[in-house]
Enzyme design. Structure first.
Site, PDB file in Angstrom:
ATOM      1  N   SER A  73       2.610   1.773   6.528  1.00  0.00           N
ATOM      2  CA  SER A  73       2.872   1.871   5.176  1.00  0.00           C
ATOM      3  C   SER A  73       3.832   0.857   4.749  1.00  0.00           C
ATOM      4  O   SER A  73       3.474  -0.284   4.420  1.00  0.00           O
ATOM      5  CB  SER A  73       3.583   3.127   4.928  1.00  0.00           C
TER       6      SER A  73
ATOM      7  N   HIS B  90      -2.384   9.827   4.931  1.00  0.00           N
ATOM      8  CA  HIS B  90      -1.565   8.856   5.027  1.00  0.00           C
ATOM      9  C   HIS B  90      -1.272   8.561   6.437  1.00  0.00           C
ATOM     10  O   HIS B  90      -0.624   7.343   6.771  1.00  0.00           O
ATOM     11  CB  HIS B  90      -0.310   8.988   4.184  1.00  0.00           C
TER      12      HIS B  90
END
Length: 700
Positions: free
Chosen positions: A534, A649
């Site tokens: 991320s 995610h």
């Protein structure tokens, strides 16, 4: 629009499920799997990691919901999607408790023909007989919300049900909920979150729900919550102006919004009569300036009435920061760190002020966190403690009373001969940057895995990883965690030091740790691999393009890489407070300097790169990783790419996928850091890469 965006030849890879983009992904996946996932070594690695993830000896970390039960969500080999379950304390104490299964997500998915992934459960207090359960398709942030009857173990026919969206829901009472969701055109912010929050009454259509508050299009989101504490029931509305700033309101029974005048960038919460405030920047009250990262307490009603008398519960210093605070019924537990080593104490309000004492049951060497408290009914707390080489222990304590060990996790790898050391590197501007080194302290020049994050005030603290232990440390590798600026290891100022135009400080810190590892003889640049996800994936991209000579291999999971278009993709607009607004020339001027996608150059000696993402990641668009891989391939660099079709995610929806992804990661790193140098892949032209338009003719 800047020419950097208009000239992008790989915009077509942002087409999430487009035929050409999907074909490109399949081809890249096939190449990577064929190169890395074949043979007995990889199979054994994946099996070892999967065994850790599925082990029945893992601690089932519980949550309390005020009814005396220990709730848990559990995944294993037999239940890859998971079981929501609960048990009693007496049962939980046993090595093999008898669990009451409330919802079997695998059975539900099979029955309904949906790829359900568990997200959350919001119980109606008191009693917990009704639950708002959130499920996502494939692990995305967007969820479907459905009402569940805990007694009947079934969803409520004609109960509350919210269609798939990035929603926020909260019980008010049995017949009313707050809901912030996608109500149709114009109801979302630029970040794709809810702009409107409503009060919804049972038995009516969602479209008929009463509007409580409307935010603005450029806000991040809005939501409302209900505090059901007996005798102190209150409703609150929060408007998120950006990722760090909020406007906060008390919603009265008459529907009036009363502003809670805390600083916009402060964290705060209310417990019974108390309001505690943690400012992110210095806050001056009545001539007294409270530093960023302090914790202040006052009486809530008096503060609303204009009173500003504050008690300082915590004041940071250059080495000490507040990590979190947790209320029990009558006490406040503070978790702090001193040079990233945890300390916990308990504070008790009384007639003569707040008393403080160490929290019982906290081991000195391990990192400890409060797992849960029951702030309505008792002064009990659940405490988890672990270290890089020390498996977790879960304890049950009573403030002022005994502490009982409930569970101990087994060792998933042999740590004999290994040690944890902490060092400090010196960054480019002279800042001391701490980092932990895990492994054989006698080893020099061995394959080393360095990880970091450096954003959003998120701290990288010591933790036990059976997967890293089995698949890296026991193979002879060294593991390193860097506590760079941008994180929260030293409080809000440590984060602010790498915010927006100062983001390069985080990159310089990470590079300084890499240099320090080599200087100390722990490893060499050729044997130093790095991994991050991320925002940590952005960090990896910058390391690749700005400091390639420092590393032998790089892995970026679900990475943020195109800083020109990040704010136009999925939730990206909500992160502009962290990075800046690329549409402002002043911001793009510094973003362009480090945007990995815009800093790939021909003729450089980039280390091999593995990019891993998920098609169903609706937070960081997979287009970041896709386009970076395509651009690197265009220049003939060694880049491997893997995109999971689900997983959100986290890039994995279950333990099988998690094990595969980590086996792929660690196998890639081990091969690149220990094997002979590999030649670059053949130069790939954009028009050949997947039958797509030539440069300058890309499409969104």
């Amino acid at each position: 629009m800047a020419s950097d965006e208009g000239d992008d030849p790989y915009l077509w890879l942002e087409d999430l499920d487009g035929g050409d983009a999907a074909r490109w992904v399949r081809e890249r996946n096939a190449e990577t799997v064929a190169a890395l996932a074949g043979g007995e070594t990889f199979a054994g690695l994946r099996a070892d990691i999967r065994q850790v993830f599925d082990s029945d000896e893992r601690i089932p970390y519980p949550t309390w919901r005020g009814d005396g039960f220990y709730y848990d969500f559990w995944r294993d080999a037999a239940h890859p999607r998971g079981l929501w379950r609960r048990t009693t304390l007496d049962q939980y104490r046993r090595p093999e408790p008898e669990w009451d299964v409330l919802l079997d997500v695998d059975a539900l998915a099979a029955r309904e023909g949906e790829n359900w992934v568990w997200s959350a459960a919001h119980c109606l207090r008191p009693g917990n007989q009704r639950v708002l359960i959130s499920l996502s398709r494939g692990g995305a942030d967007a969820v479907v919300v459905r009402e569940f009857d805990l007694l009947r173990r079934s969803f409520v026919e004609d109960g509350f049900s919210v269609p798939e969206a990035k929603s926020h829901v909260c019980w008010i009472d049995e017949d009313h909920i707050f809901v912030a969701t996608d109500f149709g055109p114009g109801s979302l912010t630029s970040s794709g979150h809810a702009r409107i929050v409503k009060r919804w009454r049972r038995g009516t259509a969602l479209s008929e729900a009463e509007v409580v508050y409307e935010g603005q299009f450029d806000d991040t989101e809005v939501h409302a919550s209900h505090d059901a504490t007996p005798g102190f029931a209150r409703d609150f509305v929060v408007r998120f102006l950006d990722f760090y700033r909020t406007e906060n309101y008390l919603l009265t029974a008459a529907g009036e919004l009363v502003r809670i005048p805390v600083p916009e960038d402060a964290r705060w919460d209310v417990h019974r009569e108390w309001l505690v405030i943690r400012p992110r920047s210095p806050w001056t009250l009545d001539g007294v300036t409270h530093p960023a990262g302090a914790l202040l307490a006052t009486r809530f009603e008096a503060f609303l009435a204009g009173g500003r008398e504050m008690t300082v519960l915590f004041r940071p210093d250059s080495r000490t920061a507040l990590s979190s605070h947790s209320w029990t019924r009558n006490h406040l537990i503070l978790a702090t760190t001193v040079d990233v080593r945890s300390r916990l104490e308990v504070l008790t309000p009384g007639d003569t002020g707040w008393r403080r004492a160490p929290l019982a049951g906290v081991p000195e060497q391990d990192h400890s966190i409060v797992v849960d408290t029951d702030s309505d009914h008792s002064d009990a707390y659940l405490l988890a403690s672990a270290g890089f080489l020390q498996p977790a222990t879960l304890r049950l304590g009573q403030v002022g009373g005994p502490v009982e060990t409930l569970k101990r996790e087994p060792a998933f790898f042999d740590a004999d001969g290994m040690a944890v050391r902490q060092f400090f590197a010196t960054s480019a501007d002279g800042t001391r940057v701490p980092y932990f080194v895990v492994g054989d302290p006698r080893a020099t020049g061995v394959p080393t895995l360095l990880t970091g994050y450096g954003g959003y005030e998120v701290s990288q603290t010591p933790s036990y990883s059976g997967a890293i232990g089995r698949a890296w440390l026991t193979r002879g590798g060294t593991y390193v965690v860097a506590n760079i600026r941008g994180g929260g290891e030293y409080g809000p100022e440590w984060h602010r030091a790498a915010l927006r135009e100062n983001r390069p400080r985080a990159f310089e810190d990470f590079a300084a740790v890499a240099v320090d590892l080599v200087t100390r003889g722990i490893t060499t640049p050729e044997q130093l691999g790095i991994e991050g996800g991320s925002n940590g994936g952005l960090l990896m991209g910058v390391m690749l393009t700005r400091y390639p000579e420092l590393f032998g291999a790089v892995v970026a999971h679900v990475p943020l890489l195109d800083m020109r278009r990040y704010h136009r993709l999925l939730a990206g607009a909500s992160w502009m407070a962290e990075y800046g607004d690329p549409d402002r020339e002043a911001d793009w001027a510094y973003l362009r300097e480090y945007s990995p996608y815009h800093n790939v150059r021909a003729g450089r000696s980039y280390p091999p790169l593995l990019l891993a993402t998920s098609t169903r990641d609706d937070r960081v668009h997979p287009g970041h990783a896709r386009k970076m891989a395509a651009r690197l391939r265009e220049y003939g660099y060694d880049v491997s790419y893997y995109e999971n079709v689900e997983g959100g995610h986290g890039a994995a929806a279950n333990n099988e996928q998690r094990a595969f992804l980590w086996a792929l990661t660690l196998e890639f790193l081990w091969r690149r850091l220990t094997g002979p140098a590999r030649s670059a892949v053949p130069r790939q032209q954009p028009s050949v890469d997947a039958g797509q338009p030539a440069p300058g003719q890309g499409r969104a």
